[in-house]
Design a protein around this motif. Structure first.
Motif, PDB file in Angstrom:
ATOM      1  N   GLY A 107      10.123  65.298   9.765  1.00 15.01           N
ATOM      2  CA  GLY A 107       9.135  66.106   9.077  1.00 15.01           C
ATOM      3  C   GLY A 107       7.856  65.318   8.932  1.00 15.01           C
ATOM      4  N   ALA A 108       6.767  66.015   8.741  1.00 14.16           N
ATOM      5  CA  ALA A 108       5.471  65.341   8.654  1.00 14.16           C
ATOM      6  C   ALA A 108       5.435  64.297   7.547  1.00 14.16           C
ATOM      7  N   ASP A 109       6.152  64.549   6.444  1.00 14.61           N
ATOM      8  CA  ASP A 109       6.086  63.599   5.318  1.00 14.61           C
ATOM      9  C   ASP A 109       6.619  62.227   5.688  1.00 14.61           C
ATOM     10  N   THR A 110       7.542  62.147   6.657  1.00 14.76           N
ATOM     11  CA  THR A 110       8.122  60.853   7.036  1.00 14.76           C
ATOM     12  C   THR A 110       7.214  60.040   7.945  1.00 14.76           C
ATOM     13  N   ARG A 111       6.124  60.630   8.434  1.00 11.58           N
ATOM     14  CA  ARG A 111       5.258  59.970   9.415  1.00 11.58           C
ATOM     15  C   ARG A 111       4.031  59.319   8.794  1.00 11.58           C
ATOM     16  N   LEU A 112       3.947  59.299   7.497  1.00 13.02           N
ATOM     17  CA  LEU A 112       2.801  58.708   6.811  1.00 13.02           C
ATOM     18  C   LEU A 112       2.800  57.191   6.988  1.00 13.02           C
ATOM     19  N   ARG A 113       1.640  56.634   7.370  1.00  9.30           N
ATOM     20  CA  ARG A 113       1.496  55.193   7.581  1.00  9.30           C
ATOM     21  C   ARG A 113       0.542  54.608   6.538  1.00  9.30           C
ATOM     22  N   LEU A 119      -6.924  54.401  -0.089  1.00  6.58           N
ATOM     23  CA  LEU A 119      -6.571  53.511  -1.193  1.00  6.58           C
ATOM     24  C   LEU A 119      -7.505  53.668  -2.385  1.00  6.58           C
ATOM     25  N   SER A 120      -8.665  54.266  -2.170  1.00  5.98           N
ATOM     26  CA  SER A 120      -9.574  54.481  -3.299  1.00  5.98           C
ATOM     27  C   SER A 120      -8.944  55.387  -4.354  1.00  5.98           C
ATOM     28  N   CYS A 127      -2.251  55.325 -13.196  1.00  5.68           N
ATOM     29  CA  CYS A 127      -0.843  55.214 -12.815  1.00  5.68           C
ATOM     30  C   CYS A 127      -0.661  55.556 -11.341  1.00  5.68           C
ATOM     31  N   PHE A 128       0.312  54.908 -10.718  1.00  6.52           N
ATOM     32  CA  PHE A 128       0.716  55.225  -9.357  1.00  6.52           C
ATOM     33  C   PHE A 128       2.174  55.669  -9.395  1.00  6.52           C
ATOM     34  N   HIS A 129       2.444  56.821  -8.777  1.00  8.57           N
ATOM     35  CA  HIS A 129       3.782  57.416  -8.831  1.00  8.57           C
ATOM     36  C   HIS A 129       4.378  57.539  -7.428  1.00  8.57           C
ATOM     37  N   PHE A 130       5.692  57.329  -7.337  1.00 12.40           N
ATOM     38  CA  PHE A 130       6.403  57.571  -6.076  1.00 12.40           C
ATOM     39  C   PHE A 130       7.842  57.949  -6.382  1.00 12.40           C
ATOM     40  N   GLY A 131       8.533  58.465  -5.374  1.00 12.46           N
ATOM     41  CA  GLY A 131       9.938  58.816  -5.481  1.00 12.46           C
ATOM     42  C   GLY A 131      10.720  58.235  -4.322  1.00 12.46           C
ATOM     43  N   SER A 132      12.013  58.440  -4.323  1.00 15.06           N
ATOM     44  CA  SER A 132      12.850  57.793  -3.309  1.00 15.06           C
ATOM     45  C   SER A 132      12.796  58.479  -1.950  1.00 15.06           C
ATOM     46  N   LEU A 133      12.411  59.760  -1.887  1.00 15.98           N
ATOM     47  CA  LEU A 133      12.466  60.460  -0.600  1.00 15.98           C
ATOM     48  C   LEU A 133      11.483  59.900   0.415  1.00 15.98           C
ATOM     49  N   SER A 134      10.422  59.261  -0.037  1.00 13.97           N
ATOM     50  CA  SER A 134       9.501  58.637   0.919  1.00 13.97           C
ATOM     51  C   SER A 134      10.044  57.314   1.449  1.00 13.97           C
ATOM     52  N   LEU A 135      11.218  56.890   0.959  1.00 10.41           N
ATOM     53  CA  LEU A 135      11.842  55.655   1.422  1.00 10.41           C
ATOM     54  C   LEU A 135      12.958  55.901   2.441  1.00 10.41           C
ATOM     55  N   ARG A 145       6.334  51.154   0.293  1.00 10.92           N
ATOM     56  CA  ARG A 145       6.492  49.805  -0.246  1.00 10.92           C
ATOM     57  C   ARG A 145       5.143  49.080  -0.333  1.00 10.92           C
ATOM     58  N   GLN A 146       4.339  49.207   0.709  1.00  8.01           N
ATOM     59  CA  GLN A 146       3.028  48.562   0.698  1.00  8.01           C
ATOM     60  C   GLN A 146       2.116  49.175  -0.353  1.00  8.01           C
ATOM     61  N   ALA A 147       2.199  50.485  -0.526  1.00  6.27           N
ATOM     62  CA  ALA A 147       1.368  51.143  -1.530  1.00  6.27           C
ATOM     63  C   ALA A 147       1.777  50.709  -2.937  1.00  6.27           C
ATOM     64  N   VAL A 148       3.078  50.573  -3.183  1.00  9.11           N
ATOM     65  CA  VAL A 148       3.534  50.094  -4.484  1.00  9.11           C
ATOM     66  C   VAL A 148       3.024  48.681  -4.732  1.00  9.11           C
ATOM     67  N   ASP A 149       3.140  47.811  -3.730  1.00  7.61           N
ATOM     68  CA  ASP A 149       2.631  46.440  -3.869  1.00  7.61           C
ATOM     69  C   ASP A 149       1.140  46.447  -4.171  1.00  7.61           C
ATOM     70  N   TYR A 150       0.399  47.289  -3.463  1.00  3.56           N
ATOM     71  CA  TYR A 150      -1.051  47.376  -3.657  1.00  3.56           C
ATOM     72  C   TYR A 150      -1.357  47.825  -5.087  1.00  3.56           C
ATOM     73  N   ALA A 151      -0.654  48.857  -5.558  1.00  5.19           N
ATOM     74  CA  ALA A 151      -0.901  49.365  -6.905  1.00  5.19           C
ATOM     75  C   ALA A 151      -0.566  48.319  -7.964  1.00  5.19           C
ATOM     76  N   LYS A 152       0.509  47.589  -7.759  1.00  5.95           N
ATOM     77  CA  LYS A 152       0.877  46.551  -8.725  1.00  5.95           C
ATOM     78  C   LYS A 152      -0.160  45.432  -8.744  1.00  5.95           C
ATOM     79  N   GLU A 153      -0.661  45.056  -7.570  1.00  6.09           N
ATOM     80  CA  GLU A 153      -1.711  44.031  -7.499  1.00  6.09           C
ATOM     81  C   GLU A 153      -2.968  44.464  -8.247  1.00  6.09           C
ATOM     82  N   LYS A 154      -3.217  45.779  -8.252  1.00  7.95           N
ATOM     83  CA  LYS A 154      -4.384  46.325  -8.941  1.00  7.95           C
ATOM     84  C   LYS A 154      -4.116  46.576 -10.428  1.00  7.95           C
TER      85      LYS A 154
END
Length: 315
Positions: A107-113, A119-120, A127-135, A145-154
């Motif tokens: 599905g298209a959702d799995t192809r996000l890079r 990032l703006s 707050c930055f939110h995510f769920g397990s289905l994108s994993l 994973r990279q987006a979570v790391d980026y949000a935590k760094e910020k």
């Protein structure tokens, strides 16, 4: 500025609306996906939100973007991919409860890079939110994973919803591993009673305590279906029953609960870990009422009640 930016799946739910002959149901296509439902509820109750996602360059994708925009969610972070189809979910309802099967290969959702993300939208959010289905699949898993790391760094607050859907995982062990990773990242966690049982075979109080003490969460919200919810922070806890309703469709109720609860808590000026029992109970009562009302209407985003409807039932 934004209150919450989320990353994750955006899809169309096909759910039965009436019988078609003796065996074949008539299906209605409704906008869905847990992050979108969550943001739409937040927006309904006054928060400023944005979504990072991918849909297909097709009619379903266009409808999803239009629906979120109409719900007040910033959509410039939603990409349209001409090479894959928008993800579809087929919902089976029995006595108001639902099970899922998915058209997601891929599905298209799995192809996000990650390099595609705006990032703006994370920079601007509290707050930055995510769920397990994108994993569940690559490249979306790495992007998450990279987006979570980026949000935590910020220095952003991280919120997480396991949203366990067994058909989308290759094995329960893989699901537990990825969900555990998500729980380790989060400051605020919304988790269901069933998901706690799946992970650790424990109840709401023990599960919430474990997430606070062992995983370092600041606030845990456990949804209990028609029984209500249990919230626990470092300074307080509450168990709030749900109002009695006759459910038609529970799709999105947990997401609406989470969005409604966060809409009450985000304006507070104290850390989530320091919320006391009275503050938690006020948010929980509003949220569980909103979620209960939503089950009386079909679909996720279309079922979100107005704040006036929620307050009228609260009395």
């Amino acid at each position: 500025m934004l209150d919450v930016t989320a990353l994750g799946e955006l899809l169309v739910d096909f759910a039965p609306v009436e019988a078609g002959g003796d065996t074949d149901p008539v299906l209605a296509a409704r906008p869905g996906g847990a992050p979108g439902n969550y943001l739409a509820a937040l927006s309904k109750y006054g928060a400023r939100t944005a979504l990072l996602a991918k849909v297909g360059e097709d009619a379903f994708g266009a409808r999803l973007v239009d629906t979120l925009a109409a719900a007040g969610v910033e959509t410039r972070g939603i990409l349209r991919d001409p090479d894959v189809f928008t993800t579809l979910a087929f919902v089976t309802l029995r006595e108001g409860e639902r099970t899922f099967s998915f058209a997601r290969k891929p599905g298209a959702d799995t192809r996000l890079r990650f390099e595609e993300l705006d990032l703006s939208l994370i920079d601007q959010a509290r707050c930055f939110h995510f769920g397990s289905l994108s994993l569940t699949d690559e490249p979306a898993g790495s992007a998450t994973r990279q987006a979570v790391d980026y949000a935590k760094e910020k220095g952003k607050c991280i919120t997480f919803d396991p949203n366990y859907r067994p058909p989308l995982w290759p094995s329960p062990a893989r699901a537990r591993a990825e969900i555990t990773w998500g729980l380790e990242q989060a400051d605020v966690i919304k988790i269901s009673e069933e998901e706690l049982s799946f992970l650790w075979d424990c109840g709401p109080e023990a599960g919430a305590r474990r997430l606070l003490e062992e995983f370092g969460a600041s606030l845990v919200m456990v949804t209990l279906g028609p029984k209500g919810c249990y919230l626990k922070s470092g300074q307080g806890a509450c168990l709030v029953p749900a109002p009695r309703v006759r459910p038609v469709d529970t799709t999105g109720a947990g997401d609406i609960f989470f969005g409604a609860a966060m809409s009450r808590l985000l304006p507070l000026t104290i850390p989530f870990r320091s919320l006391d029992s009275d503050q938690l109970e006020q948010a929980a009562r509003f949220a569980v009422t909103a979620a209960s009302l939503s089950t009386q209407r079909p679909g996720g985003i279309p079922s979100i009640p107005s704040e006036e409807e929620v307050r009228a039932l609260l009395g």
